[in-house]
Write a protein that holds these residues in place. Structure first.
Motif, PDB file in Angstrom:
ATOM      1  N   GLY A   1       0.805  -1.217   0.000  1.00  0.00           N
ATOM      2  CA  GLY A   1       0.000   0.000   0.000  1.00  0.00           C
ATOM      3  C   GLY A   1       0.837   1.264   0.000  1.00  0.00           C
ATOM      4  N   LEU A   2       2.123   1.127  -0.318  1.00  0.00           N
ATOM      5  CA  LEU A   2       3.033   2.271  -0.288  1.00  0.00           C
ATOM      6  C   LEU A   2       2.613   3.384  -1.242  1.00  0.00           C
ATOM      7  N   VAL A   3       2.338   3.016  -2.482  1.00  0.00           N
ATOM      8  CA  VAL A   3       1.963   4.025  -3.477  1.00  0.00           C
ATOM      9  C   VAL A   3       0.668   4.722  -3.065  1.00  0.00           C
ATOM     10  N   MET A   4      -0.257   3.961  -2.559  1.00  0.00           N
ATOM     11  CA  MET A   4      -1.567   4.508  -2.190  1.00  0.00           C
ATOM     12  C   MET A   4      -1.446   5.614  -1.140  1.00  0.00           C
ATOM     13  N   ILE A   5      -0.610   5.405  -0.120  1.00  0.00           N
ATOM     14  CA  ILE A   5      -0.543   6.425   0.944  1.00  0.00           C
ATOM     15  C   ILE A   5       0.237   7.657   0.488  1.00  0.00           C
ATOM     16  N   LEU A   6       1.229   7.481  -0.389  1.00  0.00           N
ATOM     17  CA  LEU A   6       1.938   8.650  -0.891  1.00  0.00           C
ATOM     18  C   LEU A   6       1.036   9.472  -1.803  1.00  0.00           C
ATOM     19  N   GLN A   7       0.219   8.786  -2.604  1.00  0.00           N
ATOM     20  CA  GLN A   7      -0.737   9.507  -3.444  1.00  0.00           C
ATOM     21  C   GLN A   7      -1.749  10.251  -2.578  1.00  0.00           C
ATOM     22  N   THR A   8      -2.181   9.601  -1.516  1.00  0.00           N
ATOM     23  CA  THR A   8      -3.155  10.235  -0.612  1.00  0.00           C
ATOM     24  C   THR A   8      -2.550  11.461   0.057  1.00  0.00           C
ATOM     25  N   PHE A   9      -1.320  11.323   0.537  1.00  0.00           N
ATOM     26  CA  PHE A   9      -0.678  12.461   1.202  1.00  0.00           C
ATOM     27  C   PHE A   9      -0.455  13.607   0.217  1.00  0.00           C
ATOM     28  N   ALA A  10      -0.003  13.284  -0.997  1.00  0.00           N
ATOM     29  CA  ALA A  10       0.207  14.311  -2.014  1.00  0.00           C
ATOM     30  C   ALA A  10      -1.097  15.015  -2.352  1.00  0.00           C
ATOM     31  N   ASP A  11      -2.158  14.240  -2.467  1.00  0.00           N
ATOM     32  CA  ASP A  11      -3.469  14.811  -2.775  1.00  0.00           C
ATOM     33  C   ASP A  11      -3.932  15.735  -1.654  1.00  0.00           C
ATOM     34  N   ALA A  12      -3.735  15.280  -0.413  1.00  0.00           N
ATOM     35  CA  ALA A  12      -4.215  16.061   0.738  1.00  0.00           C
ATOM     36  C   ALA A  12      -3.486  17.398   0.857  1.00  0.00           C
ATOM     37  N   VAL A  13      -2.163  17.394   0.716  1.00  0.00           N
ATOM     38  CA  VAL A  13      -1.414  18.647   0.891  1.00  0.00           C
ATOM     39  C   VAL A  13      -1.648  19.609  -0.265  1.00  0.00           C
ATOM     40  N   SER A  14      -2.078  19.086  -1.404  1.00  0.00           N
ATOM     41  CA  SER A  14      -2.300  19.952  -2.564  1.00  0.00           C
ATOM     42  C   SER A  14      -3.675  20.600  -2.560  1.00  0.00           C
ATOM     43  N   ARG A  15      -4.577  20.071  -1.763  1.00  0.00           N
ATOM     44  CA  ARG A  15      -5.964  20.541  -1.817  1.00  0.00           C
ATOM     45  C   ARG A  15      -6.163  21.972  -1.334  1.00  0.00           C
ATOM     46  N   GLY A  16      -5.383  22.377  -0.372  1.00  0.00           N
ATOM     47  CA  GLY A  16      -5.590  23.708   0.200  1.00  0.00           C
ATOM     48  C   GLY A  16      -5.145  24.834  -0.694  1.00  0.00           C
ATOM     49  N   GLY A  17      -4.446  24.518  -1.773  1.00  0.00           N
ATOM     50  CA  GLY A  17      -3.986  25.557  -2.677  1.00  0.00           C
ATOM     51  C   GLY A  17      -2.704  26.221  -2.232  1.00  0.00           C
ATOM     52  N   ILE A  18      -2.166  25.814  -1.089  1.00  0.00           N
ATOM     53  CA  ILE A  18      -0.922  26.423  -0.592  1.00  0.00           C
ATOM     54  C   ILE A  18       0.295  25.677  -1.144  1.00  0.00           C
ATOM     55  N   TYR A  19       0.186  24.369  -1.131  1.00  0.00           N
ATOM     56  CA  TYR A  19       1.328  23.552  -1.537  1.00  0.00           C
ATOM     57  C   TYR A  19       1.048  22.856  -2.862  1.00  0.00           C
ATOM     58  N   GLN A  20       2.128  22.552  -3.556  1.00  0.00           N
ATOM     59  CA  GLN A  20       2.042  21.721  -4.746  1.00  0.00           C
ATOM     60  C   GLN A  20       2.907  20.488  -4.509  1.00  0.00           C
ATOM     61  N   SER A  21       2.580  19.437  -5.180  1.00  0.00           N
ATOM     62  CA  SER A  21       3.303  18.195  -4.932  1.00  0.00           C
ATOM     63  C   SER A  21       3.613  17.491  -6.239  1.00  0.00           C
ATOM     64  N   GLN A  22       4.602  16.644  -6.161  1.00  0.00           N
ATOM     65  CA  GLN A  22       5.036  15.843  -7.310  1.00  0.00           C
ATOM     66  C   GLN A  22       5.336  14.456  -6.762  1.00  0.00           C
ATOM     67  N   GLU A  23       4.568  13.474  -7.197  1.00  0.00           N
ATOM     68  CA  GLU A  23       4.713  12.122  -6.639  1.00  0.00           C
ATOM     69  C   GLU A  23       4.807  11.125  -7.761  1.00  0.00           C
ATOM     70  N   TRP A  24       5.724  10.165  -7.640  1.00  0.00           N
ATOM     71  CA  TRP A  24       5.785   9.124  -8.658  1.00  0.00           C
ATOM     72  C   TRP A  24       6.466   7.886  -8.106  1.00  0.00           C
ATOM     73  N   PRO A  25       5.982   6.741  -8.536  1.00  0.00           N
ATOM     74  CA  PRO A  25       6.657   5.496  -8.161  1.00  0.00           C
ATOM     75  C   PRO A  25       7.822   5.224  -9.078  1.00  0.00           C
TER      76      PRO A  25
END
Length: 316
Positions: free
Chosen positions: A28-52
């Protein structure tokens, strides 16, 4: 925590927070990194770049995921060699690869029953160390020893860029996208909240200038995890097109042309390339276990400079 204020301060100044995570396929490693990236990007303050750092992989193979977080557009796209945060979702992976390579003091988020001090001594770590017994909590709440939700909770503790509720909202949405039943969505939430209470933390200080020591070379062990540069930059070589019926990988080197470059070894996502020590070349490739997990991703075919690999029709 001084280190935490340090990386958060650098984030405010325009730098990125670089995270590297290691574990096994199926954890479930990819799933939680995608979730964390999605969560921090939602507020419009942060941007994220995630890839396996892999394509499809068999369950149990070592896999690696990267995540960069910044306050503006992130233009850097290279892999992360010196992370601020190292995440180890499967403790066994830490015995097979150096998950803390390139770090000095930093943040470590680790799924283990052991205490932060025990894990710091075992893996020679210095910095802020967070541990959580993810396998046990996964078994208790999800019915299987899946550690990812607990590790996500520990990551929230280590890097509190967003609230618990924001992260839970993103976790639920990720579960819905994966068509999880409501009872599993609720189980994920319960596991996450309980894990938050069980995260253990310790600060382990190192001497000035201390860096994580490189392990002595002992063969490739759990490597390679699969470089797959061709796959990651290609729009046409898709996993859905792997392994067409009736075709298989063939290795042939009757003229002994292998030059020992090892590109096939490092790029194979399944680790099925066979090789042996060689006095002059260092290593010499002798074959490929094409009947074991090979999915004809064509990485070895693409990278071999002397064209020792090919794809052939069965029985040809």
């Amino acid at each position: 925590m001084v280190l935490q204020s340090g990386i958060l301060g650098r984030l405010e100044e325009g730098a990125t927070i670089d995270l590297r995570a290691d574990g096994k396929a199926g954890s479930g490693l990819v799933m939680i990194l995608q979730t964390f990236a999605d969560a921090v990007s939602r507020g419009g303050i942060y941007q994220s770049q995630e890839w396996p750092f892999f394509s499809s992989a068999r369950k149990g193979a070592n896999v690696r995921v990267f995540l960069r977080i910044g306050k503006g557009p992130i233009h850097v796209t290279c892999q992360i060699e010196r992370p601020d945060i190292a995440v180890l979702v499967t403790e066994r992976t830490g015995t097979e690869i150096d998950f803390a390579g390139g770090m000095s003091d930093g943040f470590y988020v680790i799924n283990t029953e052991r205490s932060p001090l025990e894990i710091a001594k075992s893996f020679q770590l210095r910095g802020e160390i967070f541990t959580v017994a993810g396998d046990r909590l996964g078994q208790e709440f999800l019915g299987r020893p899946i550690p990812n939700i607990s590790v996500l909770a520990a990551l929230q503790k280590a890097l509190p860029l967003i609230s618990v509720e924001q992260l839970l909202e993103a976790l639920t949405e990720t579960g819905r996208k994966r068509r999880l039943a409501d009872r599993y969505l609720l189980a994920n939430q319960s596991c996450f909240r309980s894990s938050l209470k069980e995260v253990r933390h310790a600060t382990v200080l190192g001497e000035e200038g201390w860096t994580h020591p490189l392990p002595a070379f002992a063969g490739y062990r759990g490597y390679p995890i699969g470089g797959q540069s061709r796959l990651r930059t290609s729009l046409t070589n898709q996993t859905a097109n792997y392994a067409p019926p009736g075709r298989r990988l063939v290795f042939s080197d009757p003229l002994d042309r292998c030059n020992g470059c090892s590109l096939c070894i490092f790029n194979c996502p399944e680790g099925i390339i066979e090789f042996e020590p060689h006095e002059k070349l260092g290593v010499r490739v002798t074959g490929a276990k094409s009947n074991q997990f090979c999915k004809l991703c064509r990485e070895c075919i693409e990278v071999c400079p002397v064209e020792l690999f090919s794809e052939m029709r069965e029985g040809a």
